[in-house]
Motif scaffolding. Structure first.
Motif, PDB file in Angstrom:
ATOM      1  N   ARG A 192       0.895  -1.091  -0.051  1.00 39.41           N
ATOM      2  CA  ARG A 192      -0.036   0.102  -0.182  1.00 39.41           C
ATOM      3  C   ARG A 192       0.884   1.440   0.053  1.00 39.41           C
ATOM      4  O   ARG A 192       0.394   2.216  -0.723  1.00 39.41           O
ATOM      5  CB  ARG A 192      -1.233  -0.268   1.125  1.00 39.41           C
ATOM      6  CG  ARG A 192      -1.962   1.019   1.704  1.00 39.41           C
ATOM      7  CD  ARG A 192      -2.257   1.320   2.781  1.00 39.41           C
ATOM      8  NE  ARG A 192      -3.134   2.774   2.983  1.00 39.41           N
ATOM      9  CZ  ARG A 192      -2.776   3.787   3.355  1.00 39.41           C
ATOM     10  NH1 ARG A 192      -1.689   3.859   2.842  1.00 39.41           N
ATOM     11  NH2 ARG A 192      -3.436   5.203   3.330  1.00 39.41           N
ATOM     12  N   SER A 193       1.830   1.436   0.841  1.00 39.54           N
ATOM     13  CA  SER A 193       2.833   2.719   0.747  1.00 39.54           C
ATOM     14  C   SER A 193       3.128   2.705  -0.477  1.00 39.54           C
ATOM     15  O   SER A 193       3.357   3.770  -1.010  1.00 39.54           O
ATOM     16  CB  SER A 193       3.560   2.250   1.837  1.00 39.54           C
ATOM     17  OG  SER A 193       5.249   2.960   1.996  1.00 39.54           O
ATOM     18  N   LEU A 194       3.997   1.581  -0.962  1.00 42.93           N
ATOM     19  CA  LEU A 194       4.924   1.339  -1.733  1.00 42.93           C
ATOM     20  C   LEU A 194       3.566   2.106  -3.359  1.00 42.93           C
ATOM     21  O   LEU A 194       4.923   2.693  -3.873  1.00 42.93           O
ATOM     22  CB  LEU A 194       4.857   0.713  -2.131  1.00 42.93           C
ATOM     23  CG  LEU A 194       6.737  -0.290  -1.931  1.00 42.93           C
ATOM     24  CD1 LEU A 194       6.430  -1.570  -2.188  1.00 42.93           C
ATOM     25  CD2 LEU A 194       7.421   0.641  -2.026  1.00 42.93           C
ATOM     26  N   LEU A 195       2.562   1.515  -3.692  1.00 39.97           N
ATOM     27  CA  LEU A 195       1.259   1.883  -4.346  1.00 39.97           C
ATOM     28  C   LEU A 195       1.257   3.863  -4.155  1.00 39.97           C
ATOM     29  O   LEU A 195       1.315   4.742  -5.153  1.00 39.97           O
ATOM     30  CB  LEU A 195       0.156   1.253  -4.768  1.00 39.97           C
ATOM     31  CG  LEU A 195       0.612  -0.493  -4.997  1.00 39.97           C
ATOM     32  CD1 LEU A 195      -0.778  -0.907  -4.654  1.00 39.97           C
ATOM     33  CD2 LEU A 195       0.545   0.080  -6.766  1.00 39.97           C
ATOM     34  N   HIS A 196       1.072   4.089  -3.287  1.00 37.60           N
ATOM     35  CA  HIS A 196       0.302   5.222  -2.346  1.00 37.60           C
ATOM     36  C   HIS A 196       2.306   6.128  -3.309  1.00 37.60           C
ATOM     37  O   HIS A 196       1.655   6.756  -3.415  1.00 37.60           O
ATOM     38  CB  HIS A 196       0.544   5.397  -1.155  1.00 37.60           C
ATOM     39  CG  HIS A 196       0.109   6.798  -0.906  1.00 37.60           C
ATOM     40  ND1 HIS A 196       0.484   7.369  -0.772  1.00 37.60           N
ATOM     41  CD2 HIS A 196      -1.002   7.490  -0.105  1.00 37.60           C
ATOM     42  CE1 HIS A 196      -0.065   9.348  -0.338  1.00 37.60           C
ATOM     43  NE2 HIS A 196      -1.251   8.770   0.224  1.00 37.60           N
ATOM     44  N   ALA A 197       3.059   6.090  -2.963  1.00 34.17           N
ATOM     45  CA  ALA A 197       4.573   6.064  -2.867  1.00 34.17           C
ATOM     46  C   ALA A 197       4.163   6.218  -4.833  1.00 34.17           C
ATOM     47  O   ALA A 197       5.136   7.626  -5.321  1.00 34.17           O
ATOM     48  CB  ALA A 197       5.291   5.690  -2.382  1.00 34.17           C
ATOM     49  N   ALA A 198       4.221   5.871  -5.588  1.00 37.13           N
ATOM     50  CA  ALA A 198       3.620   5.601  -7.195  1.00 37.13           C
ATOM     51  C   ALA A 198       3.425   6.648  -7.256  1.00 37.13           C
ATOM     52  O   ALA A 198       3.463   7.512  -8.143  1.00 37.13           O
ATOM     53  CB  ALA A 198       4.069   4.100  -7.417  1.00 37.13           C
ATOM     54  N   PHE A 199       1.778   6.649  -7.304  1.00 45.94           N
ATOM     55  CA  PHE A 199       0.999   7.947  -7.015  1.00 45.94           C
ATOM     56  C   PHE A 199       1.489   8.797  -7.267  1.00 45.94           C
ATOM     57  O   PHE A 199       1.430   9.768  -8.089  1.00 45.94           O
ATOM     58  CB  PHE A 199      -0.528   7.012  -6.766  1.00 45.94           C
ATOM     59  CG  PHE A 199      -1.079   5.970  -7.536  1.00 45.94           C
ATOM     60  CD1 PHE A 199      -1.593   6.585  -8.931  1.00 45.94           C
ATOM     61  CD2 PHE A 199      -0.518   4.962  -7.238  1.00 45.94           C
ATOM     62  CE1 PHE A 199      -2.649   5.537  -9.315  1.00 45.94           C
ATOM     63  CE2 PHE A 199      -1.681   3.798  -7.757  1.00 45.94           C
ATOM     64  CZ  PHE A 199      -2.152   4.015  -9.499  1.00 45.94           C
ATOM     65  N   GLU A 220      -4.944  12.947 -11.280  1.00 41.25           N
ATOM     66  CA  GLU A 220      -5.982  13.443 -10.526  1.00 41.25           C
ATOM     67  C   GLU A 220      -6.751  13.679  -9.280  1.00 41.25           C
ATOM     68  O   GLU A 220      -6.595  14.012  -8.809  1.00 41.25           O
ATOM     69  CB  GLU A 220      -7.427  13.569 -11.694  1.00 41.25           C
ATOM     70  CG  GLU A 220      -7.773  13.993 -13.122  1.00 41.25           C
ATOM     71  CD  GLU A 220      -8.475  14.733 -13.953  1.00 41.25           C
ATOM     72  OE1 GLU A 220      -9.745  14.281 -13.323  1.00 41.25           O
ATOM     73  OE2 GLU A 220      -9.176  14.966 -15.389  1.00 41.25           O
ATOM     74  N   HIS A 221      -5.607  12.343  -8.973  1.00 37.14           N
ATOM     75  CA  HIS A 221      -6.166  11.952  -7.549  1.00 37.14           C
ATOM     76  C   HIS A 221      -5.205  10.868  -6.936  1.00 37.14           C
ATOM     77  O   HIS A 221      -4.795   9.759  -8.176  1.00 37.14           O
ATOM     78  CB  HIS A 221      -7.912  11.557  -7.309  1.00 37.14           C
ATOM     79  CG  HIS A 221      -8.227   9.985  -7.882  1.00 37.14           C
ATOM     80  ND1 HIS A 221      -8.470  10.484  -8.982  1.00 37.14           N
ATOM     81  CD2 HIS A 221      -8.519   8.789  -7.097  1.00 37.14           C
ATOM     82  CE1 HIS A 221      -8.754   9.289  -9.361  1.00 37.14           C
ATOM     83  NE2 HIS A 221      -8.917   8.059  -8.501  1.00 37.14           N
ATOM     84  N   ASN A 222      -5.075  10.615  -5.941  1.00 35.70           N
ATOM     85  CA  ASN A 222      -4.204   9.542  -5.271  1.00 35.70           C
ATOM     86  C   ASN A 222      -5.095   8.453  -5.069  1.00 35.70           C
ATOM     87  O   ASN A 222      -5.785   8.689  -3.930  1.00 35.70           O
ATOM     88  CB  ASN A 222      -3.493  10.004  -4.401  1.00 35.70           C
ATOM     89  CG  ASN A 222      -2.653   8.829  -3.925  1.00 35.70           C
ATOM     90  OD1 ASN A 222      -2.590   7.237  -3.977  1.00 35.70           O
ATOM     91  ND2 ASN A 222      -1.189   9.272  -3.635  1.00 35.70           N
ATOM     92  N   PRO A 223      -5.567   6.989  -5.696  1.00 38.78           N
ATOM     93  CA  PRO A 223      -6.702   6.517  -5.505  1.00 38.78           C
ATOM     94  C   PRO A 223      -6.231   5.672  -4.143  1.00 38.78           C
ATOM     95  O   PRO A 223      -7.164   4.782  -2.865  1.00 38.78           O
ATOM     96  CB  PRO A 223      -6.626   5.262  -6.425  1.00 38.78           C
ATOM     97  CG  PRO A 223      -5.207   5.132  -6.842  1.00 38.78           C
ATOM     98  CD  PRO A 223      -4.620   6.696  -7.170  1.00 38.78           C
TER      99      PRO A 223
END
Length: 451
Positions: A192-199, A220-223
């Motif tokens: 989750r943290s990696l995906l958040h950082a990727a976005f 337009e947003h970070n899902p």
């Protein structure tokens, strides 16, 4: 009304015409042999002036290209119908305008197609983020690459192929749920943290001059921001406060028995300044505070390294707290000094958390609820670190904001002038996340994007 036959049309002499009326007010179908070929037209009158609209060549044999008599008649009747529908508008001008609209629509469709082709997928976003980690020399790049490949790319190829901007919270939830289902809850948090950082990386990547010509993400947003982090997964080793616990502590600590206003301001400053170590805040003097520049210069003495300066930008929240302290302790060497001119002891800080736990325990007993779990100043700092991550602050900016150990060239050149702008941006991001905690508002992914 004359109805033409195929033979009559084929036998039209060169330079001559034959026509077939389509009914009163509907115009006519006209055939004209020009340079040996018969062309079909739709003819109508604007006042006394005839206007011709070319339908196409008449096919005189099966080998010839063009339209049959039946097809010519159908097309002429279609034009007559359109003329009736548009009323007083001139048919030829109308058709020219419609043709121009169609041409522009085709151009726009092609442009959109080209734009779509340049938009990166989730897999492209992850690849770009991993490359950024490699450029930054992150030690975690190998583990990050392995986790993304195993738990995202291979586990959900269809989602990985979707355009990054089209990824939804449901997509992210599906990815994380699969990891949770195999009872890998800590790994679920990491992914989750990696995906958040990727976005977060993707939100800025489109505006990176060094990436011009690469895939664009148009985010337009970070899902990932809407996906709940499993704080319980870390509780076996680390205590992390829930949003409600932090809100209750920050807003109501002054209600605890024996907790004075200065002690309450100290722990609130820990929160407002993004988790600064309490000993550094206690040690600070009024000379360390620059309200004009909105900064505080702390002294980091942790570890074996020589003491170094650590500059923290103030938010409006921190300034409000310090104004209260000024009203009480402006005549002392520092904001968190005792009347005798000495620094507040760490035992006093420990008592703040002890008194708060007693306060919560008494409330729980009154409501016939179980005793709440204890927490300490270290747990506050750990919780704030998580909030900073949730807020989208880059790990390297978080290190500077919380005065994590700096080594090598970074340490050598560590000074307020080099890092302060990034710290200001980071603490603003964090403060927005903190505001959502203290007000109880739902944290929205859109709040994370800083363009």
């Amino acid at each position: 009304m004359t109805i033409l036959t195929d033979a009559e049309v084929r036998n039209i002499p060169d330079g001559k015409t034959r026509s077939e009326s389509l009914g009163r007010g509907n115009g006519a179908m006209l055939f004209w042999r020009e340079r040996g070929n018969v062309q079909c037209y739709y003819r109508y009158y604007s006042g006394n002036r005839p206007t011709l609209i070319h339908i196409g060549p008449f096919t005189e044999s099966k080998a010839d290209a063009g339209y049959s008599l039946k097809e010519c008649r159908e097309k002429a009747n279609d034009l007559a119908k359109t003329k009736r529908e548009i009323g007083k508008q001139d048919l030829k001008q109308y058709l020219e305008l419609e043709a121009e609209k169609a041409r522009l629509a085709q151009i726009e469709a092609q442009r959109q197609k080209e734009i779509e082709a340049t938009r990166g997928s989730l897999a492209d976003l992850i690849a770009g983020y991993i490359q950024q980690l490699e450029r930054d020399g992150k030690d975690s790049v190998k583990e990050a690459k392995r986790s993304m490949e195993k738990d995202v790319i291979q586990a959900y190829p269809a989602i990985a192929k979707k355009k990054a901007r089209d990824i939804t919270p449901d997509d992210i939830c599906d990815i994380i749920a699969t990891i949770v289902d195999r009872d890998a809850r800590v790994q679920a948090n990491r992914v989750r943290s990696l995906l958040h950082a990727a976005f977060q990386y993707g939100a800025h990547a489109d505006y990176d001059p060094a990436r011009r010509g690469n895939k664009r993400f148009n985010l337009e947003h970070n899902p990932v921001g809407l996906i709940k982090k499993d704080n319980a997964a870390e509780k076996t080793h680390d205590r992390v406060l829930s949003d409600h616990e932090l809100q209750d502590f920050y807003l109501n600590i002054h209600h605890s028995y024996k907790v004075g206003i200065i002690a309450a301001c100290l722990v609130r400053m820990m929160v407002a300044t993004a988790g600064q170590r309490p000993k550094m805040l206690i040690r600070s003097t009024w000379q360390d505070y620059d309200f004009e520049r909105r900064t505080i210069t702390l002294t980091e003495r942790k570890g074996r390294a020589k003491p170094r300066k650590h500059v923290i930008p103030f938010t409006a929240r921190a300034i409000r707290i310090m104004r209260i302290v000024q009203a009480h302790n402006s005549d002392l060497p520092g904001p968190f000094y005792t009347v005798g001119g000495k620094e507040m002891g760490l035992d006093s800080l420990k008592n703040v958390f002890k008194y708060w736990h007693n306060h919560r325990t008494n409330k729980a007993m009154e409501l016939n609820l179980p005793e709440p779990e204890k927490f300490t100043a270290r747990d506050i700092r750990r919780t704030i670190t998580n909030l900073i991550t949730d807020a989208g602050v880059r790990p390297e900016d978080n290190d500077q904001l919380q005065s994590h150990d700096q080594t090598g060239v970074v340490k050598k050149h560590y000074d307020r002038h080099h890092h302060l702008p990034r710290k200001r941006a980071a603490i603003r991001q964090y403060d927005r996340r903190l505001s959502s905690v203290l007000t109880g508002r739902k944290w929205k992914a859109e709040q994370m994007l800083v363009r």
